[in-house]
Design a protein around this motif. Sequence first.
Motif, PDB file in Angstrom:
ATOM      1  N   ASP A  14     -21.662 -10.375 -15.088  1.00 17.76           N
ATOM      2  CA  ASP A  14     -20.808  -9.532 -14.239  1.00 17.76           C
ATOM      3  C   ASP A  14     -20.443 -10.238 -12.940  1.00 17.76           C
ATOM      4  O   ASP A  14     -19.287 -10.233 -12.516  1.00 17.76           O
ATOM      5  CB  ASP A  14     -21.490  -8.202 -13.916  1.00 17.76           C
ATOM      6  CG  ASP A  14     -21.563  -7.271 -15.113  1.00 17.76           C
ATOM      7  OD1 ASP A  14     -20.770  -7.460 -16.053  1.00 17.76           O
ATOM      8  OD2 ASP A  14     -22.397  -6.359 -15.102  1.00 17.76           O
ATOM      9  N   SER A  18     -16.743 -11.685 -11.906  1.00 19.68           N
ATOM     10  CA  SER A  18     -16.119 -11.246 -10.644  1.00 19.68           C
ATOM     11  C   SER A  18     -15.638 -12.441  -9.825  1.00 19.68           C
ATOM     12  O   SER A  18     -14.582 -12.382  -9.187  1.00 19.68           O
ATOM     13  CB  SER A  18     -17.096 -10.415  -9.823  1.00 19.68           C
ATOM     14  OG  SER A  18     -17.325  -9.186 -10.444  1.00 19.68           O
ATOM     15  N   HIS A  21     -12.465 -13.547 -11.460  1.00 18.76           N
ATOM     16  CA  HIS A  21     -11.392 -12.592 -11.174  1.00 18.76           C
ATOM     17  C   HIS A  21     -10.882 -12.744  -9.744  1.00 18.76           C
ATOM     18  O   HIS A  21      -9.673 -12.769  -9.502  1.00 18.76           O
ATOM     19  CB  HIS A  21     -11.875 -11.159 -11.419  1.00 18.76           C
ATOM     20  CG  HIS A  21     -10.772 -10.158 -11.452  1.00 18.76           C
ATOM     21  ND1 HIS A  21     -10.224  -9.610 -10.315  1.00 18.76           N
ATOM     22  CD2 HIS A  21     -10.092  -9.627 -12.492  1.00 18.76           C
ATOM     23  CE1 HIS A  21      -9.270  -8.781 -10.649  1.00 18.76           C
ATOM     24  NE2 HIS A  21      -9.162  -8.765 -11.967  1.00 18.76           N
ATOM     25  N   ASP A  41      -4.569  -9.983 -14.344  1.00 20.26           N
ATOM     26  CA  ASP A  41      -4.852  -9.331 -15.623  1.00 20.26           C
ATOM     27  C   ASP A  41      -4.556 -10.279 -16.789  1.00 20.26           C
ATOM     28  O   ASP A  41      -5.320 -10.351 -17.749  1.00 20.26           O
ATOM     29  CB  ASP A  41      -4.034  -8.047 -15.785  1.00 20.26           C
ATOM     30  CG  ASP A  41      -4.639  -6.869 -15.062  1.00 20.26           C
ATOM     31  OD1 ASP A  41      -5.765  -6.985 -14.540  1.00 20.26           O
ATOM     32  OD2 ASP A  41      -3.979  -5.809 -15.014  1.00 20.26           O
ATOM     33  N   PRO A  72     -13.600  -2.783 -18.619  1.00 18.59           N
ATOM     34  CA  PRO A  72     -14.582  -2.712 -17.527  1.00 18.59           C
ATOM     35  C   PRO A  72     -15.367  -4.010 -17.325  1.00 18.59           C
ATOM     36  O   PRO A  72     -15.715  -4.351 -16.194  1.00 18.59           O
ATOM     37  CB  PRO A  72     -15.519  -1.575 -17.923  1.00 18.59           C
ATOM     38  CG  PRO A  72     -15.137  -1.127 -19.264  1.00 18.59           C
ATOM     39  CD  PRO A  72     -13.874  -1.791 -19.657  1.00 18.59           C
ATOM     40  N   LYS A  75     -12.704  -6.570 -15.911  1.00 17.89           N
ATOM     41  CA  LYS A  75     -11.917  -6.006 -14.793  1.00 17.89           C
ATOM     42  C   LYS A  75     -10.409  -6.176 -15.019  1.00 17.89           C
ATOM     43  O   LYS A  75      -9.668  -6.587 -14.139  1.00 17.89           O
ATOM     44  CB  LYS A  75     -12.313  -6.636 -13.451  1.00 17.89           C
ATOM     45  CG  LYS A  75     -13.800  -6.647 -13.169  1.00 17.89           C
ATOM     46  CD  LYS A  75     -14.335  -5.257 -12.933  1.00 17.89           C
ATOM     47  CE  LYS A  75     -15.765  -5.273 -12.481  1.00 17.89           C
ATOM     48  NZ  LYS A  75     -16.759  -5.094 -13.502  1.00 17.89           N
ATOM     49  N   ASN A  77      -6.919  -4.354 -15.858  1.00 13.61           N
ATOM     50  CA  ASN A  77      -6.259  -3.042 -15.854  1.00 13.61           C
ATOM     51  C   ASN A  77      -5.287  -2.907 -17.021  1.00 13.61           C
ATOM     52  O   ASN A  77      -5.268  -1.900 -17.695  1.00 13.61           O
ATOM     53  CB  ASN A  77      -5.530  -2.813 -14.533  1.00 13.61           C
ATOM     54  CG  ASN A  77      -6.492  -2.715 -13.376  1.00 13.61           C
ATOM     55  OD1 ASN A  77      -7.525  -2.079 -13.472  1.00 13.61           O
ATOM     56  ND2 ASN A  77      -6.157  -3.369 -12.276  1.00 13.61           N
TER      57      ASN A  77
END
Length: 157
Positions: A14, A18, A21, A41, A72, A75, A77
């Motif tokens: 995670d 991140s 991202h 994205d 999720p 991340k 959308n």
Amino acid sequence: MREKIKLRKNLNADALFSVVHSGFEKIKDHRSNNTKISLPDALMSGFAMFSLKDPSLLAFEERHSEDTNLKPIYKINNVPCDTQMRTILDEVDPVDIEPSFNDIFRNLQRGKVLEPLIFMNSCYLISIDGTGYFSSNKIHCDSCCTKKDCAGGTFII
């Protein structure tokens, strides 16, 4: 006895996703402002496709329609369809993605995760084989390697 594994909050999937991202969010989008799929994205979708080892864009597209955890975890959308992803990602300069790689690499170095891979002259010994991801009979250059399949066909890798 089993050794206890020390978990580090900044080196779990995670946290590392991140970092990727946030690096992708810093890349300038050269498309018009009238876009339905954001560049982060699209980039994270490409990253997810490769990290999940999907064999094709179409397989990835089928997975994201069935997998509720994809958005999720990565991340994302809006996941682009295979044509949108190809169109968006083809325009991204690989140099723009390099800082995200460097951020991940720096975190792994600081966390001493790479120490077991140190080899001669303090270099890292890492085996990476990306030949299964792309091969073509049309796109090639003089420096490309070739491989033969079991039917005797030749592919440029």
